[in-house]
Design a protein around this motif. Structure first.
Motif, PDB file in Angstrom:
ATOM      1  N   PHE A  59       0.822  -1.212   0.000  1.00 35.50           N
ATOM      2  CA  PHE A  59       0.000   0.000   0.000  1.00 35.50           C
ATOM      3  C   PHE A  59       0.858   1.265   0.000  1.00 35.50           C
ATOM      4  O   PHE A  59       0.476   2.281  -0.587  1.00 35.50           O
ATOM      5  CB  PHE A  59      -0.969  -0.018   1.179  1.00 35.50           C
ATOM      6  N   PHE A  62       1.728   1.846  -3.597  1.00 34.94           N
ATOM      7  CA  PHE A  62       0.651   2.503  -4.341  1.00 34.94           C
ATOM      8  C   PHE A  62       0.746   4.020  -4.174  1.00 34.94           C
ATOM      9  O   PHE A  62       0.558   4.782  -5.117  1.00 34.94           O
ATOM     10  CB  PHE A  62      -0.720   2.025  -3.854  1.00 34.94           C
ATOM     11  N   PHE A  93      -6.476   6.151  -7.145  1.00 35.70           N
ATOM     12  CA  PHE A  93      -7.495   5.126  -7.396  1.00 35.70           C
ATOM     13  C   PHE A  93      -7.315   4.439  -8.748  1.00 35.70           C
ATOM     14  O   PHE A  93      -7.773   3.309  -8.928  1.00 35.70           O
ATOM     15  CB  PHE A  93      -8.904   5.701  -7.217  1.00 35.70           C
ATOM     16  N   LEU A  96      -5.067   1.736  -7.562  1.00 34.69           N
ATOM     17  CA  LEU A  96      -5.830   0.698  -6.865  1.00 34.69           C
ATOM     18  C   LEU A  96      -6.615  -0.154  -7.856  1.00 34.69           C
ATOM     19  O   LEU A  96      -6.664  -1.385  -7.736  1.00 34.69           O
ATOM     20  CB  LEU A  96      -6.788   1.329  -5.849  1.00 34.69           C
ATOM     21  N   ARG A 100      -6.868  -4.152  -8.391  1.00 31.17           N
ATOM     22  CA  ARG A 100      -8.081  -4.312  -7.586  1.00 31.17           C
ATOM     23  C   ARG A 100      -8.179  -5.695  -6.945  1.00 31.17           C
ATOM     24  O   ARG A 100      -8.566  -5.814  -5.776  1.00 31.17           O
ATOM     25  CB  ARG A 100      -9.328  -4.042  -8.426  1.00 31.17           C
ATOM     26  N   VAL A 103      -6.055  -5.700  -3.866  1.00 32.93           N
ATOM     27  CA  VAL A 103      -6.545  -4.778  -2.835  1.00 32.93           C
ATOM     28  C   VAL A 103      -7.775  -5.358  -2.150  1.00 32.93           C
ATOM     29  O   VAL A 103      -7.897  -5.310  -0.916  1.00 32.93           O
ATOM     30  CB  VAL A 103      -6.858  -3.394  -3.440  1.00 32.93           C
ATOM     31  N   MET A 166     -12.128   4.755  -0.151  1.00 32.98           N
ATOM     32  CA  MET A 166     -11.706   3.376  -0.425  1.00 32.98           C
ATOM     33  C   MET A 166     -12.846   2.396  -0.179  1.00 32.98           C
ATOM     34  O   MET A 166     -13.055   1.451  -0.947  1.00 32.98           O
ATOM     35  CB  MET A 166     -10.484   3.020   0.432  1.00 32.98           C
TER      36      MET A 166
END
Length: 218
Positions: A59, A62, A93, A96, A100, A103, A166
């Motif tokens: 994370f 990211f 995003f 993310l 996906r 995540v 999120m």
């Protein structure tokens, strides 16, 4: 087969993400993980102490990738804090969404709210640091303790907003996550409207004027 000599932090993150998506669980051990991916076990410990710290690193990566993209954009450098934060959100995003499956796995395997997830602690530290350096205008309070409290409140509120976004994104079933884009725009604009201190400054200045006029005449 010779072991890989130049195993980077990014390599470890990629190996780990692939493994958990294929097996829906952590590797059994660092030894097994290193053997499967053909690198020396010691290389893992050069970057991470456990799989849990690696998960935090995912994370954090990211966030780092998001900031690198933004900093390379000349237009971004000219934006005001509101537009900078909007750009951050949309870019973050995108990162993310590109990952996906991982995540969703990483966040939904843990029980409890996103706010309590230790896997997000490094992301929080980096994001709060980003918010602190956005130069968002706040009230000029001539008292260190109150100023620190105001800045802390700003960081925590911004972090909570990111977590809410999120959560919305995790539950979003719209095509290309269009509803999340709308949510981001409305949430960021609303938060900056609430932070708009110009009316409050005007009120304070007006109060000072009334006070001066009222008491200087006596």
């Amino acid at each position: 087969m010779a072991k890989k000599k130049n195993t980077t932090e990014q390599d470890l993150i990629a190996f780990y993400m692939d493994y958990v998506l294929e097996h829906s669980e952590q590797p059994k051990s660092v030894y097994a993980f290193s053997k499967m991916n053909n690198f020396e076990e010691s290389k893992f410990y050069e970057h991470f102490s456990t799989f849990e710290t690696l998960e935090k690193g995912v994370f954090k990566a990211f966030l780092t990738n998001t900031l690198l993209v933004l900093e390379a954009n000349e237009d971004y450098q000219k934006f005001d804090p509101r537009d900078k934060l909007l750009s951050f959100y949309f870019t973050f995003f995108e990162n993310l969404t590109a990952n996906r499956s991982y995540v969703v796995y990483a966040l939904k395997q843990h029980k409890g709210s996103l706010k309590s997830l230790t896997v997000l602690t490094d992301l929080k530290a980096g994001f709060c640091n980003y918010i602190e350096h956005l130069d968002i205008e706040t009230l000029d309070i001539k008292e260190d303790r109150l100023e620190k409290l105001q800045q802390r409140s700003l960081r925590e509120t911004a972090w909570l907003q990111l977590l809410l976004t999120m959560k919305f994104w995790l539950d979003d079933t719209s095509a290309s996550f269009m509803k999340t884009d709308i949510f981001i725009e409305k949430a960021v604009n609303t938060s900056f409207d609430l932070l708009d201190i110009k009316p409050l400054k005007s009120l304070i200045d007006f109060g000072k004027f009334i006070y001066k006029e009222k008491f200087s005449s006596h």
